[in-house]
Design a protein around this motif. Structure first.
Motif, PDB file in Angstrom:
ATOM      1  N   LYS A  69       1.996   6.578  -6.737  1.00  0.00           N
ATOM      2  CA  LYS A  69       1.021   7.590  -7.014  1.00  0.00           C
ATOM      3  C   LYS A  69       1.489   9.027  -7.141  1.00  0.00           C
ATOM      4  O   LYS A  69       1.259   9.756  -7.814  1.00  0.00           O
ATOM      5  CB  LYS A  69      -0.326   7.398  -6.220  1.00  0.00           C
ATOM      6  CG  LYS A  69      -1.414   8.197  -6.777  1.00  0.00           C
ATOM      7  CD  LYS A  69      -2.760   7.820  -5.946  1.00  0.00           C
ATOM      8  CE  LYS A  69      -3.837   8.602  -6.482  1.00  0.00           C
ATOM      9  NZ  LYS A  69      -5.171   8.264  -5.462  1.00  0.00           N
ATOM     10  N   GLN A  75      -6.720  -5.075  -6.987  1.00  0.00           N
ATOM     11  CA  GLN A  75      -7.644  -3.945  -7.630  1.00  0.00           C
ATOM     12  C   GLN A  75      -7.311  -2.747  -7.686  1.00  0.00           C
ATOM     13  O   GLN A  75      -7.525  -1.803  -8.645  1.00  0.00           O
ATOM     14  CB  GLN A  75      -9.034  -4.033  -6.744  1.00  0.00           C
ATOM     15  CG  GLN A  75     -10.095  -3.462  -7.605  1.00  0.00           C
ATOM     16  CD  GLN A  75     -10.610  -4.049  -9.044  1.00  0.00           C
ATOM     17  OE1 GLN A  75     -10.841  -5.061  -8.910  1.00  0.00           O
ATOM     18  NE2 GLN A  75     -10.511  -3.219 -10.226  1.00  0.00           N
ATOM     19  N   ARG A  76      -6.631  -2.324  -6.551  1.00  0.00           N
ATOM     20  CA  ARG A  76      -5.915  -1.072  -6.792  1.00  0.00           C
ATOM     21  C   ARG A  76      -4.796  -0.609  -7.740  1.00  0.00           C
ATOM     22  O   ARG A  76      -4.894   0.303  -8.476  1.00  0.00           O
ATOM     23  CB  ARG A  76      -5.458  -0.391  -5.333  1.00  0.00           C
ATOM     24  CG  ARG A  76      -4.868   0.866  -5.024  1.00  0.00           C
ATOM     25  CD  ARG A  76      -4.314   1.233  -3.898  1.00  0.00           C
ATOM     26  NE  ARG A  76      -3.419   2.514  -3.956  1.00  0.00           N
ATOM     27  CZ  ARG A  76      -2.942   2.973  -2.861  1.00  0.00           C
ATOM     28  NH1 ARG A  76      -2.992   2.633  -1.749  1.00  0.00           N
ATOM     29  NH2 ARG A  76      -2.385   4.349  -3.181  1.00  0.00           N
ATOM     30  N   GLN A 124      -8.146  -6.414  -2.696  1.00  0.00           N
ATOM     31  CA  GLN A 124      -8.159  -5.186  -2.483  1.00  0.00           C
ATOM     32  C   GLN A 124      -6.953  -4.182  -3.187  1.00  0.00           C
ATOM     33  O   GLN A 124      -7.028  -3.253  -3.860  1.00  0.00           O
ATOM     34  CB  GLN A 124      -8.427  -4.292  -1.102  1.00  0.00           C
ATOM     35  CG  GLN A 124      -7.407  -4.526  -0.196  1.00  0.00           C
ATOM     36  CD  GLN A 124      -7.313  -5.738   0.249  1.00  0.00           C
ATOM     37  OE1 GLN A 124      -7.811  -6.809   0.055  1.00  0.00           O
ATOM     38  NE2 GLN A 124      -6.028  -5.910   1.227  1.00  0.00           N
ATOM     39  N   LEU A 125      -5.854  -4.992  -2.999  1.00  0.00           N
ATOM     40  CA  LEU A 125      -4.412  -4.334  -3.403  1.00  0.00           C
ATOM     41  C   LEU A 125      -4.340  -4.703  -4.838  1.00  0.00           C
ATOM     42  O   LEU A 125      -3.827  -3.749  -5.602  1.00  0.00           O
ATOM     43  CB  LEU A 125      -3.250  -4.982  -2.711  1.00  0.00           C
ATOM     44  CG  LEU A 125      -3.151  -4.656  -1.203  1.00  0.00           C
ATOM     45  CD1 LEU A 125      -2.030  -5.356  -0.518  1.00  0.00           C
ATOM     46  CD2 LEU A 125      -2.840  -3.168  -1.089  1.00  0.00           C
ATOM     47  N   GLU A 158       0.869  -1.291   0.064  1.00  0.00           N
ATOM     48  CA  GLU A 158      -0.105  -0.146  -0.021  1.00  0.00           C
ATOM     49  C   GLU A 158       0.999   1.282   0.083  1.00  0.00           C
ATOM     50  O   GLU A 158       0.596   2.112  -0.619  1.00  0.00           O
ATOM     51  CB  GLU A 158      -0.845  -0.056   1.201  1.00  0.00           C
ATOM     52  CG  GLU A 158      -1.823   1.355   1.245  1.00  0.00           C
ATOM     53  CD  GLU A 158      -2.899   0.872   2.199  1.00  0.00           C
ATOM     54  OE1 GLU A 158      -3.962   1.881   2.353  1.00  0.00           O
ATOM     55  OE2 GLU A 158      -3.025   0.256   3.084  1.00  0.00           O
ATOM     56  N   ASP A 174      -6.896  -0.263 -10.957  1.00  0.00           N
ATOM     57  CA  ASP A 174      -7.301   1.031 -10.941  1.00  0.00           C
ATOM     58  C   ASP A 174      -6.533   2.096 -11.026  1.00  0.00           C
ATOM     59  O   ASP A 174      -6.692   3.135 -11.897  1.00  0.00           O
ATOM     60  CB  ASP A 174      -8.156   1.133  -9.782  1.00  0.00           C
ATOM     61  CG  ASP A 174      -9.400   0.062  -9.724  1.00  0.00           C
ATOM     62  OD1 ASP A 174      -9.829  -0.461 -10.631  1.00  0.00           O
ATOM     63  OD2 ASP A 174      -9.980   0.005  -8.485  1.00  0.00           O
ATOM     64  N   GLU A 175      -5.156   1.823 -10.634  1.00  0.00           N
ATOM     65  CA  GLU A 175      -4.246   3.343 -10.542  1.00  0.00           C
ATOM     66  C   GLU A 175      -3.489   3.085 -11.772  1.00  0.00           C
ATOM     67  O   GLU A 175      -2.490   3.626 -12.081  1.00  0.00           O
ATOM     68  CB  GLU A 175      -3.385   3.237  -9.497  1.00  0.00           C
ATOM     69  CG  GLU A 175      -4.414   3.444  -8.183  1.00  0.00           C
ATOM     70  CD  GLU A 175      -3.659   3.761  -6.894  1.00  0.00           C
ATOM     71  OE1 GLU A 175      -2.491   3.859  -6.756  1.00  0.00           O
ATOM     72  OE2 GLU A 175      -4.384   4.117  -5.853  1.00  0.00           O
ATOM     73  N   ASP A 206       1.310   3.958  -3.041  1.00  0.00           N
ATOM     74  CA  ASP A 206       1.024   5.625  -2.437  1.00  0.00           C
ATOM     75  C   ASP A 206       2.376   6.323  -3.174  1.00  0.00           C
ATOM     76  O   ASP A 206       2.091   7.555  -3.568  1.00  0.00           O
ATOM     77  CB  ASP A 206       1.150   5.731  -0.965  1.00  0.00           C
ATOM     78  CG  ASP A 206      -0.023   5.242  -0.330  1.00  0.00           C
ATOM     79  OD1 ASP A 206      -1.030   5.114  -0.875  1.00  0.00           O
ATOM     80  OD2 ASP A 206      -0.183   5.029   0.884  1.00  0.00           O
TER      81      ASP A 206
END
Length: 323
Positions: A161, A184-185, A181-182, A154, A188-189, A158
């Motif tokens: 990004k 998918q992130r 969730q990771l 995570e 998504d990013e 960060d």
């Protein structure tokens, strides 16, 4: 006598009448000429206005045509960019060499600071869509192997990004199952999610049968497709071990193999390397087309990532996700 006395007067009156008539004719001609000139100017103005409208209309049509052409070109380029990777199938895989080779970038470098072994292996095995190093241009590819999650991913996301950088995350199937969730992130990013096999066999892919190797690739592939709607096309070999046959198997699964031209001992979570020394090592080994292998469970990598990105950019490198 009276008749003779009136003749000079008659001639005078006639002369005056003729003069008046002549002046009237001249005036009429002048007025007519003025009106004709005015009408001509009006016609010319009308034609000029009409021509201007035609020219403006032509320019508008031209601009619309150019805009249409630009839009069509951009749409075509976008379509071309979105085309999926399609590998050329390699025949007679069963007849290829099954000798297993371990991979490490070595300690000898050329004039561009590139590992000589990476360049040589690229020349030898590139025909199988294997990638040990990128093109000889100022670009660095960041890749992270994801086998287990230790709370670092995570923060890595960060940092990426914040710096506006994309990377590749190679995930095993258990990692995708445990950390949806990771994953998918990552998607998504705008990062690339790569395939790191189902079970990450400790003796490498070549230790398995052809059918088992294919299942290692396609089992993880199908899981990510079913659960995230995402099609992976990059594969990283567990332990870096490969054979000529395994390269062909992965290629025929419609994958590119991505090795690396830089890696260091960063994966032992209980014995993390010094951050200052590690950052300097990453900086010293920068080279054109570098493929960096970093393990996402590393606290050291997590801490130094932003500084490395800044120094790489300052040195003239762009940082991209391998495609």
């Amino acid at each position: 006598m009276r008749e003779n006395n009136n003749r000079p007067m008659d001639r005078a009156m006639a002369a005056v009448f003729c003069a008046i008539l002549l002046v009237a004719v001249v005036i009429i001609l002048l007025v007519a000429g003025h009106l004709m000139s005015k009408n001509a100017k009006h016609k010319d103005s009308g034609k000029a206005a009409e021509n201007t409208q035609i020219e403006e209309s032509s320019e508008t049509i031209g601009m619309e045509t150019q805009e249409t052409e630009v839009t069509e070109t951009l749409a075509q380029e976008e379509t071309e960019t979105e085309e999926p990777f399609i590998a050329t199938p390699i025949p007679n895989v069963e007849s290829l060499d099954t000798t297993s080779y371990g991979w490490g970038q070595g300690v000898q470098f050329d004039e561009y600071n590139r590992p000589i072994s990476a360049v040589q292996y690229q020349e030898t095995y590139g025909k199988y869509n294997a990638n040990f190093i990128g093109e000889n241009r100022p670009v660095i590819y960041l890749t992270f192997d994801e086998g287990y999650e230790y709370g670092c991913t995570e923060r890595i996301l960060d940092t990426l990004k914040e710096k506006g950088v994309h990377a590749v995350f190679f995930v095993t199937q258990p990692y995708a199952e445990d950390n949806p969730q990771l994953v998918q992130r990552m998607i998504d990013e705008g990062h690339t999610v790569g395939n790191h096999s189902v079970t990450h066999p400790s003796k490498g892919l070549p230790s398995q049968t052809m059918e088992q190797q294919q299942q290692e690739v396609m089992g993880c592939h199908q899981y990510v497709l079913d659960h995230f709607g995402y099609t992976m096309h990059l594969f990283r070999y567990p332990t870096g071990a490969f054979s000529e046959q395994s390269l062909a198997i992965v290629n025929n699964c419609n994958y590119k193999s991505v090795f690396w031209s830089f890696a260091y001992l960063d994966y032992d979570v209980n014995n993390q390397p010094d951050q200052t020394q590690s950052l300097q090592k990453l900086v010293d080994r920068m080279h054109p087309g570098a493929i960096y292998l970093l393990h996402a469970e590393s606290e050291t990598n997590t801490a130094i990532l932003g500084s490395f990105i800044d120094q790489a950019k300052a040195a003239g490198y762009s940082l991209e996700a391998f495609d």
